[in-house]
Design a protein around this motif. Structure first.
Motif, PDB file in Angstrom:
ATOM      1  N   SER A   1       0.845  -1.200   0.000  1.00  0.00           N
ATOM      2  CA  SER A   1       0.000   0.000   0.000  1.00  0.00           C
ATOM      3  C   SER A   1       0.873   1.240   0.000  1.00  0.00           C
ATOM      4  O   SER A   1       1.890   1.299   0.696  1.00  0.00           O
TER       5      SER A   1
ATOM      6  N   ARG B   1      -0.125   3.826   1.303  1.00  0.00           N
ATOM      7  CA  ARG B   1      -0.447   4.497   2.562  1.00  0.00           C
ATOM      8  C   ARG B   1       0.293   3.842   3.727  1.00  0.00           C
ATOM      9  O   ARG B   1       0.670   2.681   3.670  1.00  0.00           O
TER      10      ARG B   1
ATOM     11  N   GLY C   1      -2.952   4.517   7.830  1.00  0.00           N
ATOM     12  CA  GLY C   1      -4.363   4.329   7.484  1.00  0.00           C
ATOM     13  C   GLY C   1      -4.632   3.106   6.626  1.00  0.00           C
ATOM     14  O   GLY C   1      -5.780   2.822   6.279  1.00  0.00           O
ATOM     15  N   SER C   2      -3.616   2.375   6.278  1.00  0.00           N
ATOM     16  CA  SER C   2      -3.779   1.285   5.316  1.00  0.00           C
ATOM     17  C   SER C   2      -4.431   0.047   5.917  1.00  0.00           C
ATOM     18  O   SER C   2      -3.962  -0.501   6.915  1.00  0.00           O
TER      19      SER C   2
ATOM     20  N   SER D   1      -4.748  -2.903   4.269  1.00  0.00           N
ATOM     21  CA  SER D   1      -3.969  -4.114   3.919  1.00  0.00           C
ATOM     22  C   SER D   1      -2.751  -4.251   4.834  1.00  0.00           C
ATOM     23  O   SER D   1      -2.358  -5.363   5.194  1.00  0.00           O
ATOM     24  N   ARG D   2      -2.168  -3.121   5.255  1.00  0.00           N
ATOM     25  CA  ARG D   2      -1.025  -3.199   6.190  1.00  0.00           C
ATOM     26  C   ARG D   2      -1.481  -3.686   7.561  1.00  0.00           C
ATOM     27  O   ARG D   2      -0.783  -4.451   8.227  1.00  0.00           O
TER      28      ARG D   2
ATOM     29  N   PRO E   1      -3.339  -3.928  -1.773  1.00  0.00           N
ATOM     30  CA  PRO E   1      -4.600  -3.238  -2.051  1.00  0.00           C
ATOM     31  C   PRO E   1      -4.981  -3.342  -3.524  1.00  0.00           C
ATOM     32  O   PRO E   1      -4.145  -3.667  -4.363  1.00  0.00           O
ATOM     33  N   MET E   2      -6.243  -3.089  -3.803  1.00  0.00           N
ATOM     34  CA  MET E   2      -6.643  -2.993  -5.213  1.00  0.00           C
ATOM     35  C   MET E   2      -6.466  -1.554  -5.683  1.00  0.00           C
ATOM     36  O   MET E   2      -6.982  -0.622  -5.066  1.00  0.00           O
ATOM     37  N   TYR E   3      -5.731  -1.380  -6.751  1.00  0.00           N
ATOM     38  CA  TYR E   3      -5.613  -0.077  -7.415  1.00  0.00           C
ATOM     39  C   TYR E   3      -6.094  -0.249  -8.849  1.00  0.00           C
ATOM     40  O   TYR E   3      -5.536  -1.064  -9.614  1.00  0.00           O
TER      41      TYR E   3
ATOM     42  N   PHE F   1      -8.534  -1.718 -10.242  1.00  0.00           N
ATOM     43  CA  PHE F   1      -9.006  -3.077 -10.549  1.00  0.00           C
ATOM     44  C   PHE F   1      -7.897  -4.118 -10.614  1.00  0.00           C
ATOM     45  O   PHE F   1      -8.136  -5.281 -10.896  1.00  0.00           O
TER      46      PHE F   1
ATOM     47  N   SER G   1      -7.321  -5.282   0.190  1.00  0.00           N
ATOM     48  CA  SER G   1      -8.283  -4.243   0.548  1.00  0.00           C
ATOM     49  C   SER G   1      -8.755  -3.574  -0.740  1.00  0.00           C
ATOM     50  O   SER G   1      -7.983  -3.398  -1.674  1.00  0.00           O
TER      51      SER G   1
ATOM     52  N   GLY H   1     -12.079  -0.672  -2.237  1.00  0.00           N
ATOM     53  CA  GLY H   1     -13.202   0.189  -1.889  1.00  0.00           C
ATOM     54  C   GLY H   1     -14.515  -0.557  -2.088  1.00  0.00           C
ATOM     55  O   GLY H   1     -15.336  -0.696  -1.170  1.00  0.00           O
TER      56      GLY H   1
ATOM     57  N   PHE I   1     -16.242  -6.837  -4.305  1.00  0.00           N
ATOM     58  CA  PHE I   1     -16.173  -7.578  -5.574  1.00  0.00           C
ATOM     59  C   PHE I   1     -16.868  -8.930  -5.512  1.00  0.00           C
ATOM     60  O   PHE I   1     -16.855  -9.688  -6.479  1.00  0.00           O
TER      61      PHE I   1
ATOM     62  N   ILE J   1     -14.398   0.159   7.088  1.00  0.00           N
ATOM     63  CA  ILE J   1     -13.126  -0.581   6.951  1.00  0.00           C
ATOM     64  C   ILE J   1     -12.713  -1.154   8.309  1.00  0.00           C
ATOM     65  O   ILE J   1     -12.286  -2.303   8.395  1.00  0.00           O
TER      66      ILE J   1
END
Ligand SMILES: Cc1cc2nc3c(=O)[nH]c(=O)nc-3n(C[C@H](O)[C@H](O)[C@H](O)COP(=O)(O)O)c2cc1C
Length: 207
Positions: free
Chosen positions: A10, A12, A15-16, A18-19, A95-97, A99, A140, A142, A145, A185
């Motif tokens: 991530s 980030r 705030g992440s 996934s971390r 994370p997903m960026y 897609f 992670s 938004g 899916f 989240i």
């Protein structure tokens, strides 16, 4: 003694999601494997090289074109491949960026998927060479899916499963959270604690 490779990607920090998930996974795993060892790599800080002309020449030849630059390019790959080879379990915060996976994670993939080194074409077709490992992806996003409206745009999970399988890591578990609001989240991360406990608390391949 089992060994775990922990990777975050991530962009980030605090705030992440996934971390937070990958850190929790490693915490539970350390409890379960007190003699286990962990290597950590943060791809947002140590961004892997991109595939370069030197790397391509180093991998595919011609041998007579090899020089100090092609050697350096391959050595950078070799460090990352070595980390996977040493590990029984890979814990990947991804994370997903847009897609798919973050570009830093894709750069890592491009460094470790190497013809003749981590996969080969044998008598029976392509064969992954990094066998006997488990990968756990802490993902992670938004959007949700699992929702059929979004599912066709999920290029993240199929890509990771496919490419890790290609290099021989067929045992891939994905623990996913999603949400846009911080409270959403937080709740999803708390809820994922059960899946993490079940997975990280299970015996590691080398335990
Ligand atoms: C550059 C960028 C691209 C993103 N693309 C998507 C996307 O395609 N689909 C989605 O559901 N969420 C997307 N998101 C939302 C993130 O996946 C979500 O915020 C996730 O929690 C980020 O992981 P992190 O909390 O570990 O940083 C995107 C976020 C960023 C920053």
């Amino acid at each position: 003694m089992p060994h775990l490779l922990h990777i975050d990607s991530s962009a980030r920090g605090e705030g992440s999601a996934s971390r937070r998930l990958s850190a929790e996974y490693v915490r539970v795993w350390r409890d379960r494997n007190p003699h286990g060892t962990v290597t950590y790599r943060d791809l947002a800080v140590d961004i892997p090289d991109f595939v370069s002309p030197e790397w391509i020449t180093g991998v595919f030849g011609p041998a007579e074109a090899a020089n100090a630059d092609t050697k350096a390019a391959l050595e950078a790959s070799e460090r990352l491949i070595g980390e996977i080879e040493s590990a029984d379990v890979l814990v990947l915060g991804v994370p997903m960026y847009n897609f798919g996976v973050p570009a830093t994670f894709k750069a890592w993939i491009d460094q470790v998927v190497m013809a003749g080194r981590t996969f080969a074409f044998g008598e029976y077709g392509p064969e992954g060479l990094l066998k006997g490992k488990k990968a756990v992806v802490l993902r992670s996003s938004g959007s949700d899916f699992d929702n059929p409206a979004f599912a066709p745009m999920d290029f993240h999970a199929p890509y990771i499963r496919g490419v890790l399988g290609w290099i021989g890591i067929a045992d891939v578990e994905i623990i996913a959270v999603n949400g846009f609001a911080a409270e959403q989240i937080d709740a999803a991360v708390r809820e994922a604690g059960n899946a993490i406990a079940a997975s990280a608390g299970a015996a590691s391949p080398a335990a």
